[in-house]
Design a protein around this motif. Structure first.
Motif, PDB file in Angstrom:
ATOM      1  N   ILE A   1       0.768  -1.264  -0.014  1.00 29.33           N
ATOM      2  CA  ILE A   1      -0.085  -0.081  -0.140  1.00 29.33           C
ATOM      3  C   ILE A   1       0.892   1.245  -0.153  1.00 29.33           C
ATOM      4  O   ILE A   1       0.668   2.422  -0.783  1.00 29.33           O
ATOM      5  CB  ILE A   1      -0.806   0.026   1.429  1.00 29.33           C
ATOM      6  CG1 ILE A   1      -1.876  -1.173   1.192  1.00 29.33           C
ATOM      7  CG2 ILE A   1      -1.668   1.455   1.457  1.00 29.33           C
ATOM      8  CD1 ILE A   1      -2.874  -1.471   2.577  1.00 29.33           C
ATOM      9  N   GLU A   2       2.134   1.210   0.588  1.00 33.43           N
ATOM     10  CA  GLU A   2       2.754   2.551   1.029  1.00 33.43           C
ATOM     11  C   GLU A   2       3.597   2.542  -0.338  1.00 33.43           C
ATOM     12  O   GLU A   2       4.015   3.895  -0.717  1.00 33.43           O
ATOM     13  CB  GLU A   2       3.464   2.357   2.014  1.00 33.43           C
ATOM     14  CG  GLU A   2       2.880   2.247   3.391  1.00 33.43           C
ATOM     15  CD  GLU A   2       2.542   3.757   3.532  1.00 33.43           C
ATOM     16  OE1 GLU A   2       3.337   4.726   3.637  1.00 33.43           O
ATOM     17  OE2 GLU A   2       1.421   4.082   3.950  1.00 33.43           O
ATOM     18  N   ALA A   3       4.053   1.548  -1.038  1.00 32.62           N
ATOM     19  CA  ALA A   3       4.769   1.569  -2.319  1.00 32.62           C
ATOM     20  C   ALA A   3       3.964   1.775  -3.613  1.00 32.62           C
ATOM     21  O   ALA A   3       4.557   1.986  -4.732  1.00 32.62           O
ATOM     22  CB  ALA A   3       5.815   0.669  -2.249  1.00 32.62           C
ATOM     23  N   GLN A   4       2.782   1.574  -3.697  1.00 31.01           N
ATOM     24  CA  GLN A   4       1.965   1.537  -4.766  1.00 31.01           C
ATOM     25  C   GLN A   4       2.205   2.555  -5.752  1.00 31.01           C
ATOM     26  O   GLN A   4       1.766   2.661  -6.811  1.00 31.01           O
ATOM     27  CB  GLN A   4       0.438   0.987  -4.291  1.00 31.01           C
ATOM     28  CG  GLN A   4      -0.226   2.198  -3.837  1.00 31.01           C
ATOM     29  CD  GLN A   4      -1.577   1.663  -3.302  1.00 31.01           C
ATOM     30  OE1 GLN A   4      -2.065   0.852  -3.779  1.00 31.01           O
ATOM     31  NE2 GLN A   4      -2.228   2.482  -2.396  1.00 31.01           N
ATOM     32  N   HIS A   5       2.128   3.834  -5.182  1.00 31.31           N
ATOM     33  CA  HIS A   5       2.394   5.259  -6.070  1.00 31.31           C
ATOM     34  C   HIS A   5       3.988   5.581  -6.365  1.00 31.31           C
ATOM     35  O   HIS A   5       4.107   6.544  -6.881  1.00 31.31           O
ATOM     36  CB  HIS A   5       1.756   6.361  -5.351  1.00 31.31           C
ATOM     37  CG  HIS A   5       0.272   6.145  -5.146  1.00 31.31           C
ATOM     38  ND1 HIS A   5      -0.575   5.720  -6.108  1.00 31.31           N
ATOM     39  CD2 HIS A   5      -0.532   6.071  -3.818  1.00 31.31           C
ATOM     40  CE1 HIS A   5      -1.635   5.455  -5.784  1.00 31.31           C
ATOM     41  NE2 HIS A   5      -1.930   5.683  -4.329  1.00 31.31           N
ATOM     42  N   GLU A   6       4.719   4.821  -6.000  1.00 33.87           N
ATOM     43  CA  GLU A   6       6.270   5.124  -5.915  1.00 33.87           C
ATOM     44  C   GLU A   6       7.023   4.509  -7.312  1.00 33.87           C
ATOM     45  O   GLU A   6       8.188   4.734  -7.570  1.00 33.87           O
ATOM     46  CB  GLU A   6       7.111   4.587  -5.043  1.00 33.87           C
ATOM     47  CG  GLU A   6       6.196   5.221  -3.534  1.00 33.87           C
ATOM     48  CD  GLU A   6       6.465   6.758  -3.522  1.00 33.87           C
ATOM     49  OE1 GLU A   6       7.434   7.316  -4.055  1.00 33.87           O
ATOM     50  OE2 GLU A   6       5.731   7.273  -2.843  1.00 33.87           O
ATOM     51  N   ALA A   7       6.129   3.723  -8.083  1.00 30.79           N
ATOM     52  CA  ALA A   7       6.632   3.208  -9.507  1.00 30.79           C
ATOM     53  C   ALA A   7       8.012   2.387  -9.207  1.00 30.79           C
ATOM     54  O   ALA A   7       8.931   2.673 -10.019  1.00 30.79           O
ATOM     55  CB  ALA A   7       6.924   4.505 -10.483  1.00 30.79           C
ATOM     56  N   ILE A   8       8.136   1.495  -8.368  1.00 35.64           N
ATOM     57  CA  ILE A   8       9.179   0.523  -8.143  1.00 35.64           C
ATOM     58  C   ILE A   8       8.554  -0.758  -8.225  1.00 35.64           C
ATOM     59  O   ILE A   8       7.508  -1.219  -7.764  1.00 35.64           O
ATOM     60  CB  ILE A   8      10.006   0.855  -6.870  1.00 35.64           C
ATOM     61  CG1 ILE A   8       9.269   0.542  -5.604  1.00 35.64           C
ATOM     62  CG2 ILE A   8      10.562   2.216  -6.939  1.00 35.64           C
ATOM     63  CD1 ILE A   8       9.969   0.448  -4.265  1.00 35.64           C
ATOM     64  N   SER A   9       9.498  -1.672  -8.592  1.00 30.60           N
ATOM     65  CA  SER A   9       8.856  -3.346  -8.356  1.00 30.60           C
ATOM     66  C   SER A   9       9.074  -3.585  -6.846  1.00 30.60           C
ATOM     67  O   SER A   9       9.978  -3.213  -6.384  1.00 30.60           O
ATOM     68  CB  SER A   9       9.560  -4.146  -9.452  1.00 30.60           C
ATOM     69  OG  SER A   9      11.115  -4.085  -8.812  1.00 30.60           O
ATOM     70  N   LEU A  10       8.431  -4.738  -6.463  1.00 34.83           N
ATOM     71  CA  LEU A  10       8.092  -5.435  -5.363  1.00 34.83           C
ATOM     72  C   LEU A  10       8.453  -6.597  -5.385  1.00 34.83           C
ATOM     73  O   LEU A  10       7.701  -7.472  -6.054  1.00 34.83           O
ATOM     74  CB  LEU A  10       6.907  -5.103  -4.413  1.00 34.83           C
ATOM     75  CG  LEU A  10       6.831  -3.511  -3.757  1.00 34.83           C
ATOM     76  CD1 LEU A  10       5.630  -3.353  -3.236  1.00 34.83           C
ATOM     77  CD2 LEU A  10       7.879  -3.436  -2.656  1.00 34.83           C
ATOM     78  N   SER A  11       9.243  -7.266  -4.595  1.00 28.50           N
ATOM     79  CA  SER A  11       9.490  -8.858  -4.604  1.00 28.50           C
ATOM     80  C   SER A  11       9.595  -9.197  -3.048  1.00 28.50           C
ATOM     81  O   SER A  11       9.634  -8.570  -2.082  1.00 28.50           O
ATOM     82  CB  SER A  11      10.812  -9.188  -5.387  1.00 28.50           C
ATOM     83  OG  SER A  11      11.760  -8.635  -4.639  1.00 28.50           O
TER      84      SER A  11
END
Length: 761
Positions: A664-674
């Protein structure tokens, strides 16, 4: 008081049988408390009755026969309440019940304390007096303290029969079951081979021998060699020692020349035990007697004897066959604490399974076992491992169980699971070249975690799309010094070339905590909260810069390098590391290498990073959640400690909510999450992580086909509905049970494990 407690515990631990241990307890406690009666009642695991097992003061003839029902008498009252009962007039209490034949009718006062191990009441320790008087607080505290110390010893003896006389030839009954922790899924059926570290008497197993003369010869040769060693040491140091100090060497020689010790060991060998096991038996027996002495000088002789035993053992082991020579047939490897270096000495095709008394499902050996697809059980604390050499065994890596002396019926049942496993493996192979895509078209990338060169072909063979985590500490651990920059270039190049053009994520050195380098020891009282990961490498720029330069050089012409920073707990660490990466890149570019500035990411594995996701995301190109450490830190549970291993659970509601909050916190930061922890390789975890919104899951090569099979047989909508049903649950067990039900309803549970293993309790 502490000294008395220590001596009683040592005597009990050294006892050769459970009845002997219980008799020591009642005899010593009665004397220490000046009580007229001391008795121990143990709970029968089948009937739950309290059986009078040992007594001093009551009629000893009824010991082992007299018993109380679970709701009968003061003893059962202590057990039901799981707390002490202290009465000056026991007969007037409504729960009093006279136990016929014991002769207890004349005793008025009563103090009973429960014997509790891992929340389970094993029995009750009782003291009594004829006169009516309440035992004082000091007496009650002493009995509680002693009970707590003895609980583990009694539990171990009851569960394993480990305190049964070593001279007994009685074969244990079949289908003995021991509970551990599931380390790596699968079933192994074979004979056990016990392995152990060198020169440690305490872990030497018993082993029957047929060539008694060869064992006697080896023992006598070792004795002769130790005599020579001690004489040489004494002569070498004689100029620097006083006559009193020289006498210490004479003590050792006298022990060796005293035929009594050697004779005892030889008798044990003639009785059928091998030389190393016979040495352990005799040395431990005498050490336990020295330890119980009141005279401090005599107690110190125990350390002399231990040292002497280690010296003899070293010589015995020098001439023994190496580990690999013991494996003529595939076997299940058993040890008190298995290590990666131990496994490295054994041909992989000879390993049917692993059982470690110590450790947990997230110990490095368990992670390595999962990577190699070896069924593994960890934390089998009650397993009498030193009695299992060449014993038939079954290990169930799904349920975390070990069976010894299995019956034909049990073997047939588990063989069906093995056959189903093979059928599932064949089904997985058909998916190798297919994408990891849900039935409704949602694409998920499956990467692998690596650390060994052999992982490359194994991963590609299973359809890995890249490396989500390359653990650089592995090549550091197998050396006796830091690898040079050139050596590191060659190591990293192998990984990068093997997967090119697919991305390869290389983590900077992550030592400290439970990962130590032999040439760079980090000794701390609390290593998991100490100097580890990025904290170490930023403090040692010479290590960090050499590693970063080697990574970037290794990517020459390939351009598939990603760099991952471990154990990040604040923004400043990332800023400092990024500046160094950019500096190294500029230097290497100037040197003429065809390189690009690599993507740099951070690991989210400490709670501080969870709450700084937005700030960290603004600095880096990607984020990778280390679910193992994140679970450990969120739950304050050491994942390598079997005592609290049951509390370590990545499906704990706090862990699930933290993982969701990161997305949720990273969703607007345009980075991939693994996610690169073990949760990613668990099909149940993979479903929930995909539903949360993670793009990449990185896991062991062995887990990859199983995860792909599950994802390809559900829809993204199904996964999100599953997440919705469990994210609000309050208990980890409820999460797992609900997910098992939902996966069964979706007809994907069969893809996770053989049907037989679901009910093999």
């Amino acid at each position: 008081m502490l000294g008395l407690l220590r001596r009683i515990t040592q005597e009990v631990t050294a006892a050769q049988s459970l009845p002997a241990a219980l008799d020591i307890i009642v005899r010593r406690v009665r004397r220490a408390m000046r009580a007229e009666v001391c008795s121990i009642y143990l709970v029968d695991p089948n009937s739950q009755d309290y059986i009078l097992m040992a007594t001093r003061g009551l009629n000893s003839e009824v010991a082992g026969q007299a018993s109380l029902k679970p709701d009968e008498g003061l003893v059962s009252l202590v057990g039901r309440r799981a707390e002490p009962v202290n009465l000056e007039d026991a007969h007037s209490h409504p729960s009093f019940h006279y136990l016929k034949g014991t002769g207890e009718e004349r005793y008025q006062s009563f103090l009973g304390v429960p014997i509790i191990h891992h929340r389970q009441v094993l029995g009750v320790l009782v003291v009594q007096h004829e006169e009516k008087r309440r035992f004082d607080e000091g007496e009650e505290a002493f009995l509680i303290t002693l009970s707590a110390q003895l609980a583990g010893v009694i539990a171990h003896a009851e569960a394993t029969g480990a305190m049964t006389s070593l001279n007994s030839n009685a074969k244990p009954e079949g289908d003995l079951r021991y509970k551990g922790i599931a380390g790596s899924s699968g079933v192994g059926i074979a004979k056990a081979i016990v392995i152990y570290p060198p020169a440690d008497l305490n872990v030497i197993p018993d082993r029957k021998v047929t060539d008694v003369e060869a064992e006697l010869s080896a023992f006598n040769a070792a004795l002769l060699a130790v005599r020579k060693d001690i004489k040489k040491a004494g002569n070498r140091l004689s100029k620097h020692l006083s006559s009193d100090e020289k006498a210490l060497f004479d003590v050792y020689l006298k022990m060796l020349d005293d035929n009594a010790l050697a004779y005892e060991i030889e008798q044990k060998i003639r009785g059928g035990n091998w030389a190393q096991g016979a040495l352990r038996e005799v040395v431990q027996f005498h050490v336990s007697h020295f330890d119980r002495m009141d005279d401090p000088y005599i107690r110190e002789r125990a350390s002399d004897l231990r040292d002497l035993g280690r010296r003899i053992l070293s010589h015995l082991q020098e001439n023994a066959p190496n580990l690999a020579q013991r494996f003529s047939e595939p076997a299940i490897i058993v040890g008190e604490e298995l290590t990666a270096s131990m496994l490295g000495e054994i041909p992989l095709d000879k390993i049917k399974g692993l059982v470690s008394v110590m450790g947990s499902g997230n110990s490095h050996v368990a992670i390595l076992a999962r990577a190699m697809g070896i069924p593994t059980v960890m934390g089998a604390l009650d397993l009498p491992y030193n009695q299992l050499e060449n014993v038939d065994m079954i290990i169930d890596g799904y349920q975390g169980q070990v069976f010894t002396y299995p019956s034909e019926t049990l073997i047939e049942s588990f063989q069906q699971i093995v056959d189903e496993e093979k059928a599932l493996e064949e089904e997985y192979l058909t998916l190798k070249d297919l994408p990891c895509e849900t039935c409704d078209g949602h694409r998920l990338s499956l990467f692998v975690n690596t650390g060994l060169s052999a992982d490359i072909w194994r991963s590609l063979d299973r359809g890995a799309e890249g490396i989500g985590l390359y653990r650089t500490e592995v090549p550091f651990m197998v050396r006796e010094r830091f690898p040079t920059e050139a050596e590191q270039v060659a190591i990293y190049r192998q990984q990068l070339e093997g997967f090119a053009p697919a991305p390869v994520t290389v983590r900077t050195l992550d030592v400290g905590g439970d990962k130590a380098l032999p040439y760079f020891p980090i000794v701390e009282e609390n290593p998991f909260l100490g100097w580890r990961g990025i904290r170490v490498t930023l403090d040692h720029l010479e290590i960090f810069m050499a590693q970063i330069r080697a990574m970037i050089k290794a990517s020459d012409g390939l351009h598939n390098l990603k760099i991952l920073l471990p154990m990040i707990s604040n923004v400043a660490e990332v800023e400092d590391a990024l500046a160094l990466v950019r500096r190294a890149y500029a230097e290497i570019k100037e040197e003429g290498y065809d390189v690009r500035m690599p993507e740099v990411g951070v690991m989210i594995e400490v709670p501080a990073a969870v709450y700084q996701v937005k700030q960290l995301a603004s600095l880096v190109d990607f984020m990778s959640v280390g679910s193992n450490d994140l679970t450990q830190y969120l739950l304050a549970v050491d994942r390598n400690n079997p005592r609290v291993a049951d509390l370590y659970n990545c499906f704990h509601p706090a862990v699930l909510r933290a993982l969701l909050n990161i997305v949720i916190e990273a969703q607007h930061e345009a980075i991939s999450l693994s996610v690169c922890g073990e949760m990613a390789g668990d099909p149940m975890g993979a479903i929930l992580l995909m539903a949360m919104g993670y793009d990449i899951l990185s896991m062991s090569a062995t887990s990859l086909p199983k995860v792909k099979a599950v994802i390809r047989n559900i829809t993204e909508e199904q996964a999100q509905l599953m997440l919705e049903q469990v994210i609000g649950l309050a208990h980890a067990d409820a999460v797992v049970q609900t997910m098992n039900r939902l996966m069964r309803e979706a007809n994907i549970e069969r893809l996770v494990r053989p049907s037989k293993s679901k009910s093999s309790k």
